[in-house]
Each structure stands twice: as C-alpha cells, then as structure tokens.
Design an enzyme around this catalytic site. Structure first.
Site, mmCIF file in Angstrom:
data_model
loop_
_atom_site.group_PDB
_atom_site.id
_atom_site.type_symbol
_atom_site.label_atom_id
_atom_site.label_comp_id
_atom_site.label_asym_id
_atom_site.label_seq_id
_atom_site.Cartn_x
_atom_site.Cartn_y
_atom_site.Cartn_z
ATOM 1 N N GLY A 67 0.786 -1.225 0.000
ATOM 2 C CA GLY A 67 0.000 0.000 0.000
ATOM 3 C C GLY A 67 0.817 1.274 0.000
ATOM 4 N N SER A 68 1.970 1.276 -0.675
ATOM 5 C CA SER A 68 2.764 2.515 -0.692
ATOM 6 C C SER A 68 2.067 3.604 -1.498
ATOM 7 C CB SER A 68 4.170 2.246 -1.240
ATOM 8 O OG SER A 68 4.134 1.866 -2.603
ATOM 9 N N ASN A 69 1.396 3.236 -2.583
ATOM 10 C CA ASN A 69 0.628 4.243 -3.322
ATOM 11 C C ASN A 69 -0.590 4.705 -2.515
ATOM 12 O OD1 ASN A 69 1.656 5.068 -5.980
ATOM 13 N ND2 ASN A 69 1.672 2.881 -6.414
ATOM 14 N N LEU A 101 -9.572 -7.929 -13.600
ATOM 15 C CA LEU A 101 -10.993 -7.656 -13.385
ATOM 16 C C LEU A 101 -11.832 -8.113 -14.573
ATOM 17 C CD1 LEU A 101 -10.382 -4.116 -11.942
ATOM 18 C CD2 LEU A 101 -11.101 -6.121 -10.637
ATOM 19 N N ASN A 151 -6.106 3.246 -12.537
ATOM 20 C CA ASN A 151 -5.040 2.315 -12.174
ATOM 21 C C ASN A 151 -3.699 2.993 -12.420
ATOM 22 O OD1 ASN A 151 -3.856 -0.284 -11.482
ATOM 23 N ND2 ASN A 151 -3.344 -0.494 -13.648
ATOM 24 N N HIS A 202 0.264 2.014 -13.515
ATOM 25 C CA HIS A 202 1.052 0.920 -14.095
ATOM 26 C C HIS A 202 2.511 1.355 -14.172
ATOM 27 C CE1 HIS A 202 1.810 -2.686 -16.406
ATOM 28 N NE2 HIS A 202 2.516 -1.957 -17.251
ATOM 29 N N SER A 226 2.508 5.204 -15.421
ATOM 30 C CA SER A 226 1.340 5.791 -16.078
ATOM 31 C C SER A 226 0.104 5.600 -15.208
ATOM 32 C CB SER A 226 1.072 5.101 -17.425
ATOM 33 O OG SER A 226 2.223 5.034 -18.235
ATOM 34 N N LEU A 240 -6.434 -5.069 -20.927
ATOM 35 C CA LEU A 240 -5.498 -5.043 -19.810
ATOM 36 C C LEU A 240 -4.414 -3.989 -20.044
ATOM 37 C CD1 LEU A 240 -4.599 -6.359 -17.121
ATOM 38 C CD2 LEU A 240 -3.180 -7.901 -18.477
ATOM 39 N N ASP A 241 -4.292 -3.057 -19.100
ATOM 40 C CA ASP A 241 -3.300 -1.976 -19.171
ATOM 41 C C ASP A 241 -3.433 -1.177 -20.467
ATOM 42 O OD1 ASP A 241 -2.248 -2.836 -16.724
ATOM 43 O OD2 ASP A 241 -0.816 -4.172 -17.687
ATOM 44 N N GLU A 250 5.596 7.330 -9.024
ATOM 45 C CA GLU A 250 4.234 6.836 -8.803
ATOM 46 C C GLU A 250 3.553 7.617 -7.689
ATOM 47 O OE1 GLU A 250 3.895 2.659 -8.104
ATOM 48 O OE2 GLU A 250 5.184 2.110 -9.771
#
Length: 213
Positions: free
Chosen positions: A13-15, A93, A107, A109, A136, A144-145, A174
C-alpha cells in the site's frame, strides 16, 4: 463537495499511503474506504492508522472470478464512491466489473504505456535497452493496461544503476503522479470522454499529461 474514493489493494500500500498523505482541506478527494483481497496486506494497517474504514474480501472464498467481482462490486458500492482507485490490486478484473465503473476507475502501471504492459516491467525496460522508463495513471478499460492514459512520469535509465534502483526511482514518481491524477478527477478536471482521457475539457495525447524528470 468531497469526492468519495474507494481504494483497492493487495499488498504493502505505498501508493495508498501517498494518497492518504495527499488529503488536505484544499483537496476534494477523500478516501472513504480501503478494500483488500488479502487479509495480510500491510496497506490495511496504513488505512486503519489514518482512521479509514477497511474491509477484506478474499477471492479464495468464491467459485470463480465473476462471483468474486460481483461481491466486490457490492462491497464497493456500499460506500457510494465517486471514484475507484486500484493501488497494487493484483487481480484481473472481469469486463462486467470494468463496465460498472467505466469512467471512474483508475489504475497506476509501472511503465510508460503502451510500452511494457503486464508484469516485470522494470526488468523488461532494462532488457529492451530503453532510454527512459516510468509510470502511467490510466482509466481502466476491458483491455489489460490498455485504457486511456491520464498522466505519465518519465525518468532516464542510468547506465550504471541496478533494476532495484530503477524500481525505487519509479516508485517515487508513482507516489507523485497518482495523487495528482486523483485530485484532478476530484476537482472535475480529469474525465474519460468518448475520444479518450480529457483534462480541462481538452483531449489528452496517447501519453497523457507527460512529466519528465
């Protein structure tokens, strides 16, 4: 008017911490809940320390991906979010989940999309001989992405650095751009339009708002 944000995590959970730290009287983004698919995710402790409600929903307790995502949607919607933020949520997902939150699902990435979609991006950037690397923030779509990029941070790859050092430098970026993108959304500046990501009513380029350091 506050923008109610639900954050999904699977790990440290650093972000998430960067998002928590960015909350202020001048920032309309408010984290209303943190949900994890892993009970041992350290990010849950970060949320609890900040007084944010947490919930654990283990994917292992469901028969398939569709059943888990249906339960996850119900858990998220109970908090009535304006925005759902994926912060190291290590689940692919289902299309139904993505469609349910279309335009309000972000999200981050660890690459300069569309380069290096998927996993192990830092090693791949070095192996490819890339001159720069980064991260990003993008709207999530069924690809996906592959959703429209809102913002990127690009850093030069130094010839003498290890992959671990590069990874640490990307993490710094980030933690800088994710709170910024969430704040833009909360302020009504960032939106997903028919043609892609929009900032202040203008269509963003494929790379989104690009920051080079």
């Amino acid at each position: 008017m506050p923008c109610n944000v639900v954050v999904l995590i699977s790990g440290s959970g650093s972000n998430l911490q960067a998002l928590i730290d960015s909350q202020s009287d001048s920032n309309p983004a408010r984290i209303g809940a943190v949900i994890s698919n892993r009970a041992d995710a350290y990010g849950l402790q970060r949320a609890q320390a900040a007084g944010i409600p947490t919930q654990v929903l283990s994917h292992r307790e469901f028969a398939d991906r569709e059943a888990f995502d249906a339960a996850l949607m119900a858990a998220i919607d109970a908090f009535q979010p304006d925005l759902v933020v994926l912060a190291g949520f290590m689940r692919i997902l289902t299309p139904g989940f993505v469609r349910h939150y279309q335009g309000r699902l972000l999200n981050i990435h660890p690459s300069l999309l569309p380069r290096h979609k998927g996993l192990d991006t830092h090693n791949r950037a070095v192996a490819a001989g890339d001159a720069e690397h980064g991260c990003s923030v993008h709207f999530v779509t069924e690809e996906l992405d592959g959703g429209p990029v809102a913002i990127q941070a690009a850093i030069p790859i130094r010839p003498d650095e290890s992959v671990a050092q590069l990874t640490d430098r990307v993490h710094v970026e980030e933690h800088r751009i994710y709170p910024l993108a969430v704040r833009w959304f909360a302020e009504g500046r960032l939106r997903l339009g028919e043609q892609g990501a929009m900032l202040d009513g203008e269509k963003l380029p494929v790379s989104g708002h690009l920051i080079r350091t």
